[in-house]
Motif scaffolding. Structure first.
Motif, PDB file in Angstrom:
ATOM      1  N   LEU A   8      69.472  40.908  30.489  1.00  0.00           N
ATOM      2  CA  LEU A   8      68.017  40.812  30.619  1.00  0.00           C
ATOM      3  C   LEU A   8      67.310  42.057  30.092  1.00  0.00           C
ATOM      4  CD1 LEU A   8      67.603  39.131  34.127  1.00  0.00           C
ATOM      5  CD2 LEU A   8      66.991  38.146  31.909  1.00  0.00           C
ATOM      6  N   GLY A   9      67.967  43.190  30.122  1.00  0.00           N
ATOM      7  CA  GLY A   9      67.380  44.414  29.587  1.00  0.00           C
ATOM      8  C   GLY A   9      66.587  45.200  30.621  1.00  0.00           C
ATOM      9  N   ALA A  10      65.948  46.255  30.155  1.00  0.00           N
ATOM     10  CA  ALA A  10      65.201  47.139  31.043  1.00  0.00           C
ATOM     11  C   ALA A  10      64.084  46.383  31.752  1.00  0.00           C
ATOM     12  CB  ALA A  10      64.620  48.308  30.259  1.00  0.00           C
ATOM     13  N   PRO A  11      63.891  46.601  33.063  1.00  0.00           N
ATOM     14  CA  PRO A  11      62.839  45.904  33.803  1.00  0.00           C
ATOM     15  C   PRO A  11      61.442  46.101  33.214  1.00  0.00           C
ATOM     16  CG  PRO A  11      64.341  46.977  35.321  1.00  0.00           C
ATOM     17  CD  PRO A  11      64.713  47.445  33.944  1.00  0.00           C
ATOM     18  N   ALA A  12      61.153  47.318  32.732  1.00  0.00           N
ATOM     19  CA  ALA A  12      59.820  47.580  32.179  1.00  0.00           C
ATOM     20  C   ALA A  12      59.562  46.727  30.941  1.00  0.00           C
ATOM     21  CB  ALA A  12      59.672  49.061  31.834  1.00  0.00           C
ATOM     22  N   ARG A  13      60.595  46.549  30.106  1.00  0.00           N
ATOM     23  CA  ARG A  13      60.433  45.735  28.896  1.00  0.00           C
ATOM     24  C   ARG A  13      60.271  44.264  29.258  1.00  0.00           C
ATOM     25  NH1 ARG A  13      61.111  46.859  23.748  1.00  0.00           N
ATOM     26  NH2 ARG A  13      61.953  48.912  24.268  1.00  0.00           N
ATOM     27  N   LEU A  14      61.028  43.812  30.249  1.00  0.00           N
ATOM     28  CA  LEU A  14      60.893  42.421  30.676  1.00  0.00           C
ATOM     29  C   LEU A  14      59.510  42.171  31.272  1.00  0.00           C
ATOM     30  CD1 LEU A  14      62.261  39.674  31.077  1.00  0.00           C
ATOM     31  CD2 LEU A  14      63.049  40.475  33.322  1.00  0.00           C
ATOM     32  N   ALA A  15      59.012  43.141  32.057  1.00  0.00           N
ATOM     33  CA  ALA A  15      57.681  43.004  32.648  1.00  0.00           C
ATOM     34  C   ALA A  15      56.617  42.946  31.566  1.00  0.00           C
ATOM     35  CB  ALA A  15      57.412  44.176  33.592  1.00  0.00           C
ATOM     36  N   ALA A  16      56.795  43.731  30.506  1.00  0.00           N
ATOM     37  CA  ALA A  16      55.832  43.715  29.405  1.00  0.00           C
ATOM     38  C   ALA A  16      55.803  42.356  28.721  1.00  0.00           C
ATOM     39  CB  ALA A  16      56.176  44.809  28.390  1.00  0.00           C
ATOM     40  N   ILE A  20      56.313  34.986  39.301  1.00  0.00           N
ATOM     41  CA  ILE A  20      57.332  35.566  38.431  1.00  0.00           C
ATOM     42  C   ILE A  20      58.586  35.921  39.221  1.00  0.00           C
ATOM     43  CG2 ILE A  20      57.854  37.582  36.996  1.00  0.00           C
ATOM     44  CD1 ILE A  20      55.029  37.455  35.940  1.00  0.00           C
ATOM     45  N   GLU A  21      58.428  36.369  40.462  1.00  0.00           N
ATOM     46  CA  GLU A  21      59.604  36.680  41.285  1.00  0.00           C
ATOM     47  C   GLU A  21      60.459  35.437  41.485  1.00  0.00           C
ATOM     48  OE1 GLU A  21      60.899  38.600  45.593  1.00  0.00           O
ATOM     49  OE2 GLU A  21      58.776  38.261  45.139  1.00  0.00           O
ATOM     50  N   TYR A  34      56.383  39.486  30.192  1.00  0.00           N
ATOM     51  CA  TYR A  34      55.694  38.561  31.090  1.00  0.00           C
ATOM     52  C   TYR A  34      54.179  38.738  31.011  1.00  0.00           C
ATOM     53  CZ  TYR A  34      59.746  36.696  33.608  1.00  0.00           C
ATOM     54  OH  TYR A  34      60.886  36.022  33.944  1.00  0.00           O
ATOM     55  N   SER A  35      53.726  39.980  30.879  1.00  0.00           N
ATOM     56  CA  SER A  35      52.284  40.256  30.871  1.00  0.00           C
ATOM     57  C   SER A  35      51.700  40.330  29.473  1.00  0.00           C
ATOM     58  CB  SER A  35      51.998  41.565  31.615  1.00  0.00           C
ATOM     59  OG  SER A  35      52.653  42.648  30.976  1.00  0.00           O
ATOM     60  N   ASP A  36      52.548  40.104  28.451  1.00  0.00           N
ATOM     61  CA  ASP A  36      52.097  40.168  27.059  1.00  0.00           C
ATOM     62  C   ASP A  36      51.470  41.515  26.747  1.00  0.00           C
ATOM     63  OD1 ASP A  36      51.781  39.232  24.498  1.00  0.00           O
ATOM     64  OD2 ASP A  36      49.849  38.289  24.888  1.00  0.00           O
ATOM     65  N   ARG A  37      52.134  42.587  27.215  1.00  0.00           N
ATOM     66  CA  ARG A  37      51.620  43.938  27.033  1.00  0.00           C
ATOM     67  C   ARG A  37      52.402  44.648  25.937  1.00  0.00           C
ATOM     68  NH1 ARG A  37      52.715  45.580  31.686  1.00  0.00           N
ATOM     69  NH2 ARG A  37      54.448  46.976  31.269  1.00  0.00           N
ATOM     70  N   SER A  38      51.679  45.335  25.040  1.00  0.00           N
ATOM     71  CA  SER A  38      52.316  46.040  23.932  1.00  0.00           C
ATOM     72  C   SER A  38      53.059  47.266  24.438  1.00  0.00           C
ATOM     73  CB  SER A  38      51.267  46.473  22.897  1.00  0.00           C
ATOM     74  OG  SER A  38      50.619  45.347  22.347  1.00  0.00           O
ATOM     75  N   LEU A  39      54.257  47.476  23.908  1.00  0.00           N
ATOM     76  CA  LEU A  39      55.016  48.690  24.213  1.00  0.00           C
ATOM     77  C   LEU A  39      55.061  49.624  23.004  1.00  0.00           C
ATOM     78  CD1 LEU A  39      58.019  47.318  26.311  1.00  0.00           C
ATOM     79  CD2 LEU A  39      55.953  48.461  27.109  1.00  0.00           C
ATOM     80  N   ALA A  54      62.536  43.993  41.934  1.00  0.00           N
ATOM     81  CA  ALA A  54      61.500  44.904  42.432  1.00  0.00           C
ATOM     82  C   ALA A  54      60.984  45.815  41.316  1.00  0.00           C
ATOM     83  CB  ALA A  54      62.045  45.736  43.595  1.00  0.00           C
ATOM     84  N   ALA A  55      61.900  46.312  40.468  1.00  0.00           N
ATOM     85  CA  ALA A  55      61.499  47.193  39.367  1.00  0.00           C
ATOM     86  C   ALA A  55      60.661  46.437  38.331  1.00  0.00           C
ATOM     87  CB  ALA A  55      62.735  47.792  38.704  1.00  0.00           C
ATOM     88  N   THR A  56      60.968  45.162  38.137  1.00  0.00           N
ATOM     89  CA  THR A  56      60.202  44.355  37.178  1.00  0.00           C
ATOM     90  C   THR A  56      58.805  44.067  37.701  1.00  0.00           C
ATOM     91  OG1 THR A  56      62.249  43.307  36.390  1.00  0.00           O
ATOM     92  CG2 THR A  56      60.153  42.205  35.861  1.00  0.00           C
ATOM     93  N   LEU A  57      58.715  43.694  38.980  1.00  0.00           N
ATOM     94  CA  LEU A  57      57.423  43.315  39.557  1.00  0.00           C
ATOM     95  C   LEU A  57      56.485  44.507  39.693  1.00  0.00           C
ATOM     96  CD1 LEU A  57      58.597  40.876  42.396  1.00  0.00           C
ATOM     97  CD2 LEU A  57      57.784  40.301  40.098  1.00  0.00           C
TER      98      LEU A  57
END
Length: 319
Positions: A60-68, A27-28, A70-75, A13-16
């Motif tokens: 797997l690491g922090a959900p926010a980093r994993l979500a990034a 992705i879920e 998946y979406s190819d978003r820069s952190l 849920a935190a990743t999505l």
């Protein structure tokens, strides 16, 4: 009474939560299958269910980093791909434009009758403001470039030898970009110096510069300067993402916003001060210089516009 969710449910849920709605379902399913398989592997190795789940989610690491990912978003604000160019450009701008602005502000303020200490203090404050503005807008531009899909796709695309581009002098292109910024600064500073320190006494005793006083006081030059400065981030984007027809059209609009008013003002006799040229003993100077301005602006404008479309055409042919 609500059932307690499992760590896997909370992790998914935190990743999505950070992903676009259209991606979440696929992705879920993928993420739950990945977690379940990893837990099964650990359980077969003798790890209990709770410990296995905890180990997998930790790996797997922090959900926010994993979500990034998946979406190819820069952190990061500016990544390693552009960081060295960013530092180089910022260093050049700060080491050239800021000292130039400090000197011009101090000279103009002192020539206006202010004491030397006041002129120095005002110039120092203005230079600091200029440095902060340059740093902010340069950083903002590179942060946008870092997130432009075209440049990101170019970096992430799969590579094979047949895709190697022709060798080009990118350092030369970068110097050309920097040169354009410095050229703009020199033109502005020369114009300010000519209008202030180069002013002469007019027929009524007031000091007049070569630019028509009404035009100078109206702020039209500040508008022209803002338009020119606005083209710098645009040229940076084109430098990294490559020229396209849309970029060439936008470049034409930028150039026209500056060139059309400049040509009209010069051709209509509203650009230069007749009083100034009569005072320096060259009454026909307004027409001569106005004609030169028209020709130079037309040549520069035509070269810039045609160059934009040529670069866009070359890029289409090399695809």
């Amino acid at each position: 009474m609500t059932a307690t969710s499992s760590p896997t449910d909370r992790y998914v849920a935190a990743t999505l939560r950070s992903l676009p709605e259209r991606q979440r379902q696929d992705i879920e399913a993928e993420l739950r299958a990945l977690i379940a398989d990893a837990i099964d592997d650990r359980r077969e190795a003798g790890v209990d269910a709770d410990s296995a789940e905890h180990e997998v989610l930790t790996e797997l690491g922090a959900p926010a980093r994993l979500a990034a990912s998946y979406s190819d978003r820069s952190l990061h604000l500016i990544g390693p791909e552009f960081y060295l160019d960013y530092v180089r450009l910022l260093t050049v701008l700060l080491s050239t434009l800021v000292p130039l602005w400090f000197v011009i502000f101090a000279l103009v303020t002192f020539a206006d009758g202010s004491p030397a200490a006041v002129a120095f203090g005002g110039a120092l404050y203005s230079a600091l403001e200029t440095a902060l503005s340059i740093a902010f807008f340069t950083t903002l531009t590179y942060a946008i470039i870092e997130r432009v899909s075209a440049s990101r796709t170019k970096r992430k695309a799969s590579w094979d030898p047949s895709s190697l581009p022709e060798v080009r002098d990118k350092r030369g292109q970068f110097k050309e970009l920097i040169g354009g910024v410095i050229f703009l600064a020199v033109i502005v500073i020369a114009l300010v110096l000519a209008q202030t320190l180069g002013a002469v006494e007019g027929p009524d005793g007031a000091r007049v510069g070569p630019v028509a006083s009404g035009l100078w006081e109206s702020g039209v030059f500040y508008i022209a300067l803002l338009i020119a400065i606005a083209s710098i981030p645009f040229n940076l984007l084109a430098y990294y993402t490559g020229w396209s027809t849309s970029n060439a059209i936008a470049n034409t609009v930028f150039v026209a916003l500056f060139a059309v008013p400049a040509i009209w003002l010069a051709a209509s006799g509203r650009l230069l001060s007749e009083e100034y040229f009569r005072a320096v003993g060259w009454p026909e100077g307004t027409k001569v210089i106005a004609g030169v301005v028209v020709v130079v602006v037309i040549l520069i404008t035509a070269s810039d516009v045609v160059g934009g479309f040529v670069r866009a055409s070359k890029k289409r042919r090399t695809r």
